[in-house]
Design a protein around this motif. Structure first.
Motif, short mmCIF file in Angstrom:
data_model
loop_
_atom_site.label_atom_id
_atom_site.label_comp_id
_atom_site.label_asym_id
_atom_site.label_seq_id
_atom_site.Cartn_x
_atom_site.Cartn_y
_atom_site.Cartn_z
N ARG A 43 0.80 -1.27 -0.07
CA ARG A 43 -0.01 -0.07 0.01
C ARG A 43 0.87 1.17 -0.12
NH1 ARG A 43 -5.39 -1.04 3.58
NH2 ARG A 43 -6.00 -3.02 2.65
N TYR A 44 0.42 2.32 -0.70
CA TYR A 44 1.08 3.62 -0.77
C TYR A 44 0.17 4.52 -0.17
CZ TYR A 44 3.76 0.49 -3.86
OH TYR A 44 4.50 -0.51 -4.45
N TYR A 45 0.83 5.38 0.42
CA TYR A 45 -0.04 6.76 1.08
C TYR A 45 0.33 8.00 0.37
CZ TYR A 45 -0.62 3.93 5.24
OH TYR A 45 -0.84 2.83 6.12
N GLU A 87 -8.19 4.75 -9.85
CA GLU A 87 -8.63 3.21 -9.76
C GLU A 87 -7.66 2.61 -8.84
OE1 GLU A 87 -9.81 0.94 -13.37
OE2 GLU A 87 -8.54 2.52 -14.19
N LEU A 88 -6.38 2.82 -8.52
CA LEU A 88 -5.64 2.28 -7.65
C LEU A 88 -6.04 2.74 -6.20
CD1 LEU A 88 -2.00 2.34 -9.54
CD2 LEU A 88 -3.46 0.32 -8.79
N ALA A 89 -6.47 3.81 -6.08
CA ALA A 89 -6.92 4.69 -4.75
C ALA A 89 -8.14 3.75 -4.23
CB ALA A 89 -7.00 6.00 -4.69
N TYR A 90 -9.06 3.76 -5.28
CA TYR A 90 -10.51 3.15 -5.02
C TYR A 90 -10.22 1.40 -4.86
CZ TYR A 90 -13.05 7.29 -6.68
OH TYR A 90 -13.56 8.36 -6.73
N GLY A 91 -9.34 0.98 -5.19
CA GLY A 91 -8.86 -0.41 -5.11
C GLY A 91 -8.03 -0.88 -3.88
N PRO A 133 1.53 11.72 -11.55
CA PRO A 133 0.66 10.54 -11.86
C PRO A 133 1.40 9.47 -12.22
CG PRO A 133 -0.73 12.37 -12.07
CD PRO A 133 0.56 12.74 -12.14
N ARG A 134 2.21 9.60 -13.43
CA ARG A 134 2.91 8.61 -14.12
C ARG A 134 4.00 8.01 -13.32
NH1 ARG A 134 2.45 4.68 -16.68
NH2 ARG A 134 1.41 5.73 -18.12
N GLU A 135 4.64 9.12 -12.74
CA GLU A 135 5.80 8.43 -11.49
C GLU A 135 5.18 7.61 -10.51
OE1 GLU A 135 9.11 11.82 -11.88
OE2 GLU A 135 7.05 12.40 -10.79
N MET A 136 3.82 7.88 -9.91
CA MET A 136 3.36 7.03 -8.96
C MET A 136 3.08 5.49 -9.64
SD MET A 136 2.00 7.08 -5.64
CE MET A 136 2.81 5.67 -5.36
N ILE A 137 2.46 5.53 -10.71
CA ILE A 137 2.23 4.33 -11.36
C ILE A 137 3.53 3.48 -11.65
CG2 ILE A 137 1.48 3.39 -13.58
CD1 ILE A 137 -0.90 4.50 -12.00
N ASP A 138 4.68 4.18 -12.02
CA ASP A 138 5.76 3.55 -12.29
C ASP A 138 6.47 2.99 -10.80
OD1 ASP A 138 5.86 4.10 -14.88
OD2 ASP A 138 7.36 5.66 -14.89
N ILE A 139 6.38 3.80 -9.77
CA ILE A 139 6.53 3.13 -8.56
C ILE A 139 5.91 1.85 -8.04
CG2 ILE A 139 6.67 3.79 -5.96
CD1 ILE A 139 7.06 6.67 -6.88
N ILE A 140 4.79 2.03 -8.37
CA ILE A 140 3.83 0.66 -8.01
C ILE A 140 4.22 -0.47 -8.88
CG2 ILE A 140 1.63 -0.38 -8.02
CD1 ILE A 140 0.58 2.87 -7.14
N LEU A 141 4.46 -0.25 -10.08
CA LEU A 141 4.89 -1.25 -11.16
C LEU A 141 6.21 -1.62 -10.72
CD1 LEU A 141 3.52 0.12 -14.47
CD2 LEU A 141 2.60 -1.80 -13.15
#
Length: 138
Positions: free
Chosen positions: A2-4, A28-32, A126-134
């Motif tokens: 999980r990411y705050y 979507e990642l927040a809602y999920g 937002p792109r950097e957040m997605i990259d961190i998660i991936l």
């Protein structure tokens, strides 16, 4: 994992206007449950006020549902006021909330307006957040 994260209003607006987008993916990642939104009353009020602007053509129900879900899944954070100077004084609350959470946990500020904030590793697009998660899931 999980990411705050504090989600800047511009990211929320972009997601609401174009769900099939990188900001939409963040929401979507927040809602999920992957991203845990960090909130306070001022942020929630700004979300509602901005999303209800006539130019966005969003109904009260859509805004209530979207923001209500963020409130349901998010964590409210009390932060001390800082003396940081930002180009938009309304952005200060977003910075203060992420700074407070970072005292105890890794946390991010996700914004489409990087230039409005100091250059810090936790202030990301937002792109950097997605990259961190991936990158963490690989």
């Amino acid at each position: 994992m999980r990411y705050y994260a504090v989600i800047d209003t511009n990211v929320l607006v972009s997601a609401m206007l174009k769900w099939d987008s990188v900001p939409g993916n963040v929401l979507e990642l927040a809602y999920g449950g992957t991203i845990i939104p960090l909130l306070n009353n001022r942020i929630v009020k700004e979300y509602r006020d901005v999303l209800l602007r006539p130019k966005f053509h969003l109904t009260q129900k859509i805004v209530d549902d979207a923001v209500g879900e963020l409130e349901r899944i998010g964590i409210y954070v009390d932060a001390e006021e800082t003396d940081i100077q930002l180009p938009d004084p309304n952005d200060k609350v977003f910075y203060e909330i992420v700074a407070e959470k970072r005292k105890s946990e890794e946390a991010y500020l996700i914004t489409g307006n990087i230039k409005h904030f100091p250059k810090k590793s936790f202030i990301i697009t937002p792109r950097e957040m997605i990259d961190i998660i991936l990158n963490d899931t690989n």
